[in-house]
Scaffold this motif. Structure first.
Motif, PDB file in Angstrom:
ATOM      1  N   UNK A   1       0.824  -1.211   0.000  1.00 16.21           N
ATOM      2  CA  UNK A   1       0.000   0.000   0.000  1.00 16.21           C
ATOM      3  C   UNK A   1       0.857   1.261   0.000  1.00 16.21           C
ATOM      4  N   UNK A   2       1.946   1.252   0.747  1.00 18.84           N
ATOM      5  CA  UNK A   2       2.845   2.413   0.773  1.00 18.84           C
ATOM      6  C   UNK A   2       3.441   2.683  -0.605  1.00 18.84           C
ATOM      7  N   UNK A   3       3.769   1.626  -1.307  1.00 20.51           N
ATOM      8  CA  UNK A   3       4.441   1.770  -2.595  1.00 20.51           C
ATOM      9  C   UNK A   3       3.482   2.000  -3.753  1.00 20.51           C
ATOM     10  N   UNK A   4       2.311   1.366  -3.709  1.00 16.71           N
ATOM     11  CA  UNK A   4       1.443   1.356  -4.883  1.00 16.71           C
ATOM     12  C   UNK A   4      -0.003   1.756  -4.612  1.00 16.71           C
TER      13      UNK A   4
ATOM     14  N   UNK B   1      -3.644   1.537  -1.875  1.00 14.78           N
ATOM     15  CA  UNK B   1      -4.484   0.526  -1.243  1.00 14.78           C
ATOM     16  C   UNK B   1      -5.113  -0.419  -2.260  1.00 14.78           C
ATOM     17  N   UNK B   2      -5.410   0.069  -3.440  1.00 10.74           N
ATOM     18  CA  UNK B   2      -6.054  -0.778  -4.456  1.00 10.74           C
ATOM     19  C   UNK B   2      -5.135  -1.908  -4.918  1.00 10.74           C
ATOM     20  N   UNK B   3      -3.833  -1.725  -4.736  1.00  9.13           N
ATOM     21  CA  UNK B   3      -2.876  -2.748  -5.175  1.00  9.13           C
ATOM     22  C   UNK B   3      -2.809  -3.928  -4.216  1.00  9.13           C
ATOM     23  N   UNK B   4      -3.376  -3.768  -3.030  1.00 15.50           N
ATOM     24  CA  UNK B   4      -3.334  -4.833  -2.029  1.00 15.50           C
ATOM     25  C   UNK B   4      -4.359  -5.907  -2.373  1.00 15.50           C
ATOM     26  N   UNK B   5      -3.898  -7.122  -2.508  1.00 14.54           N
ATOM     27  CA  UNK B   5      -4.785  -8.262  -2.738  1.00 14.54           C
ATOM     28  C   UNK B   5      -4.178  -9.480  -2.066  1.00 14.54           C
ATOM     29  N   UNK B   6      -5.009 -10.454  -1.780  1.00 17.85           N
ATOM     30  CA  UNK B   6      -4.516 -11.667  -1.140  1.00 17.85           C
ATOM     31  C   UNK B   6      -3.513 -12.386  -2.042  1.00 17.85           C
TER      32      UNK B   6
ATOM     33  N   UNK C   1      -1.267   9.959  -3.708  1.00 18.67           N
ATOM     34  CA  UNK C   1      -1.620   8.561  -3.523  1.00 18.67           C
ATOM     35  C   UNK C   1      -0.986   7.719  -4.626  1.00 18.67           C
ATOM     36  N   UNK C   2      -0.159   6.721  -4.259  1.00 18.52           N
ATOM     37  CA  UNK C   2       0.398   5.831  -5.280  1.00 18.52           C
ATOM     38  C   UNK C   2      -0.712   5.189  -6.092  1.00 18.52           C
ATOM     39  N   UNK C   3      -0.535   5.177  -7.380  1.00 16.89           N
ATOM     40  CA  UNK C   3      -1.539   4.585  -8.250  1.00 16.89           C
ATOM     41  C   UNK C   3      -2.659   5.526  -8.619  1.00 16.89           C
ATOM     42  N   UNK C   4      -2.680   6.740  -8.042  1.00 19.24           N
ATOM     43  CA  UNK C   4      -3.732   7.713  -8.340  1.00 19.24           C
ATOM     44  C   UNK C   4      -3.100   9.076  -8.630  1.00 19.24           C
ATOM     45  N   UNK C   5      -2.072   9.095  -9.436  1.00 19.33           N
ATOM     46  CA  UNK C   5      -1.360  10.331  -9.704  1.00 19.33           C
ATOM     47  C   UNK C   5      -1.772  10.919 -11.045  1.00 19.33           C
TER      48      UNK C   5
END
Length: 234
Positions: free
Chosen positions: A33-36, A38-43, A164-168
């Motif tokens: 989440x820090x790098x990419x 929250x949307x990048x977090x998946x199981x 926000x990473x991924x929302x730039x």
């Protein structure tokens, strides 16, 4: 959910010792989440990072909703100890510590909204904030409202300042400032008050953080001192 947030995983009755823990899963999710974002977090993504099978994760956490709650509380951490400060300075320091937490983990601005269960760290932040006002003379309800107002200001400024990473948009702060400068130069007659305000403004992009926080604290000080004066005149 409550058991997970408060570190009460179901007791293991049999079988080999798990290769991972809920904390390790949450830490891996935080790094993603820090790098990419929250949307990048998946199981699936976390399983690949650890690495374990996806099914191994589900032995510790039912799904992403529960995981986000756990990782959010872990990322917030315990509030720093700031003993011996007057209430106004203590509340100011608490607010700035909270801002620093959002700056380190911008995705917390997304994950800590709405009706949800609170974990031990988030409640500890509330406890520490209320402790700064314990001797202020404010009622319990006023203390809670004060923390709400301060927190809302901190969140709002952090939201405006966060990338926000991924929302730039692909634009840097310098790009935005240059674009605004050029627009106002060409449209000065249309926006005279904005041009005048920009011309005389100075300071960091977050000067609104300190300005707004100080005005909130000024108001609380007036309330507290006013009651003290009234009590002293009786």
């Amino acid at each position: 959910m409550t058991e997970l947030l408060w570190g009460k995983e179901p007791a293991r009755t049999r079988g080999p010792k798990p290769a991972i823990t809920l904390t390790a899963i949450a830490e891996a999710a935080i790094a993603i989440a820090d790098a990419e974002g929250l949307d990048a977090v998946s199981m699936q993504r976390i399983a690949g990072e650890l690495p374990v099978t996806k099914m191994a994760l589900y032995r510790h956490v039912p799904g992403k909703t529960e995981l986000v709650a756990v990782m959010s509380d872990l990322a917030m951490g315990a509030p720093p100890e700031r003993p011996g400060l007057p209430w106004c300075e203590a509340l100011h320091t608490w607010a700035m510590d909270l801002y620093d937490g959002f700056a380190r983990h911008p995705w917390l601005l997304q994950s800590t909204i709405g009706r949800r269960l609170l974990g031990p760290n988030e409640l500890a932040w509330m406890e520490r904030g209320l402790a700064t006002l314990a001797d202020s003379g404010l009622t319990g309800g006023e203390q809670l409202d004060s923390i709400l107002v301060v927190t809302s200001h901190i969140r709002n400024i952090a939201q405006q300042s966060a990338t926000f990473p991924g929302h730039t948009t692909g634009l840097t702060e310098e790009d935005l400032q240059q674009s605004l400068t050029e627009i106002l130069r060409d449209e000065a007659d249309r926006f005279p008050h904005l041009v005048a305000a920009m011309r005389t403004s100075a300071g960091s992009e977050n000067q609104g953080l300190e300005f707004g926080l100080q005005r909130i604290l000024d108001g609380l000080e007036l309330l507290v001192s006013g009651r003290a004066d009234c009590a002293g005149s009786r």
